[in-house]
Design a protein around this motif. Structure first.
Motif, short mmCIF file in Angstrom:
data_model
loop_
_atom_site.label_atom_id
_atom_site.label_comp_id
_atom_site.label_asym_id
_atom_site.label_seq_id
_atom_site.Cartn_x
_atom_site.Cartn_y
_atom_site.Cartn_z
N PRO A 134 -2.69 34.64 47.40
CA PRO A 134 -3.98 35.11 46.92
C PRO A 134 -5.12 34.26 47.48
O PRO A 134 -4.96 33.05 47.67
CB PRO A 134 -3.88 34.96 45.39
CG PRO A 134 -2.41 34.96 45.12
CD PRO A 134 -1.77 34.27 46.30
N ASP A 136 -9.65 33.65 47.89
CA ASP A 136 -11.04 33.91 47.52
C ASP A 136 -11.82 34.20 48.80
O ASP A 136 -11.58 33.56 49.84
CB ASP A 136 -11.67 32.71 46.81
CG ASP A 136 -10.99 32.37 45.49
OD1 ASP A 136 -10.42 33.29 44.86
OD2 ASP A 136 -11.04 31.18 45.09
N SER A 146 -12.59 37.19 44.27
CA SER A 146 -11.72 36.06 43.90
C SER A 146 -10.31 36.53 43.61
O SER A 146 -10.08 37.65 43.14
CB SER A 146 -12.29 35.33 42.68
OG SER A 146 -12.41 36.19 41.57
N ASN A 147 -9.36 35.63 43.92
CA ASN A 147 -7.95 35.83 43.62
C ASN A 147 -7.43 37.16 44.16
O ASN A 147 -6.78 37.94 43.46
CB ASN A 147 -7.71 35.74 42.11
CG ASN A 147 -6.26 35.42 41.78
OD1 ASN A 147 -5.58 34.71 42.52
ND2 ASN A 147 -5.79 35.91 40.65
N PRO A 149 -4.97 39.40 46.15
CA PRO A 149 -3.59 39.32 46.64
C PRO A 149 -3.38 40.10 47.93
O PRO A 149 -4.21 40.95 48.31
CB PRO A 149 -2.79 39.96 45.50
CG PRO A 149 -3.73 40.94 44.90
CD PRO A 149 -5.11 40.35 45.04
N ALA A 171 -6.88 30.75 46.92
CA ALA A 171 -7.52 31.10 45.64
C ALA A 171 -7.66 29.89 44.74
O ALA A 171 -6.73 29.10 44.55
CB ALA A 171 -6.72 32.19 44.94
N GLY A 172 -8.88 29.72 44.20
CA GLY A 172 -9.16 28.66 43.24
C GLY A 172 -9.32 27.28 43.85
O GLY A 172 -9.40 26.30 43.11
N THR A 173 -9.39 27.19 45.19
CA THR A 173 -9.51 25.90 45.85
C THR A 173 -10.64 25.94 46.88
O THR A 173 -11.25 26.98 47.13
CB THR A 173 -8.21 25.50 46.58
OG1 THR A 173 -8.12 26.24 47.82
CG2 THR A 173 -6.99 25.79 45.74
#
Length: 214
Positions: A134, A136, A146-147, A149, A171-173
């Protein structure tokens, strides 16, 4: 006889009712990073030959309705994709050969049917990188999706025309897997496709392929 010939000529040149031939449009993107070159068949007729990764074909005009689309290893009868999508009158589509060859699959994206507002562009994202996980999507440092897949085909976002720095992050980083600068022209629709793979980094690395959706 002369009068009959004149009537036939008038009809042939549009003297009768106007007849509009209505079609659907289909193009093909080879986005399987470890797959060989392919041949593409529509209803058992070869329409594309020896297509290498990551080629995008031109649009093909087809009659509306259901069509069998087969993707074969080039020059063979080995079929790796066999699908039968239904194409609408006036519709435009992008068929994507995605995933690693062992699990190759078809993604079908419906392309924009109208131009964006004045001074703006339509932009969508397709995540076609099979082992990136996943992600961003950032434009000029701002997260717009965001996120996301693998296999996702986003809706079109309407944004001002201009130059954008696009990042595809884990994702998320803040770890950036793909970075690219794109110039987007007003009145145009685009697809930004994340392609390639970590597994094939030496030959077909992660990359952003920008498609113009006409």
């Amino acid at each position: 006889m002369l009068a009959s010939l004149c009537i036939l000529l008038i009809a042939a040149c549009g003297g009768g009712d106007n007849v509009t031939v209505q079609t659907a449009q289909l193009r093909v993107l080879h986005a399987s990073p470890d797959a060989p070159n392919v041949d593409v068949y529509v209803d058992s007729v070869k329409v594309l030959s020896n297509v290498p990764y990551p080629t995008l074909s031109s649009y093909l005009s087809l009659s509306p309705g259901t069509h069998q689309i087969k993707v074969n290893v080039a020059g063979t009868t080995t079929t790796v994709i066999n699908v039968s999508p239904t194409l609408a009158v006036g519709g435009a589509y992008t068929a994507i050969a995605a995933n690693f060859v062992a699990n190759i699959e078809a993604l079908l994206a419906t392309d924009a049917s109208s131009a964006p507002p004045n001074g703006e562009v339509g932009l969508r994202v397709i995540h076609a990188s099979p082992d990136a996980g996943p992600v961003d999507i950032l434009a000029n440092g701002q997260v717009v999706l965001s996120n996301v897949p693998f296999g996702t085909i986003s809706n079109y976002l309407t944004v001002p025309a201009g130059t954008y720095a696009i990042q595809v992050n884990v994702a998320g980083t803040t770890t950036t897997a793909i970075a690219a600068t794109v110039n987007l022209t007003a009145g145009t629709n685009y697809t930004a496709a994340a392609i390639g793979a970590i597994k094939t980094a030496a030959t077909n690395p992660l990359a952003l392929k920008l498609l113009t959706d006409d």
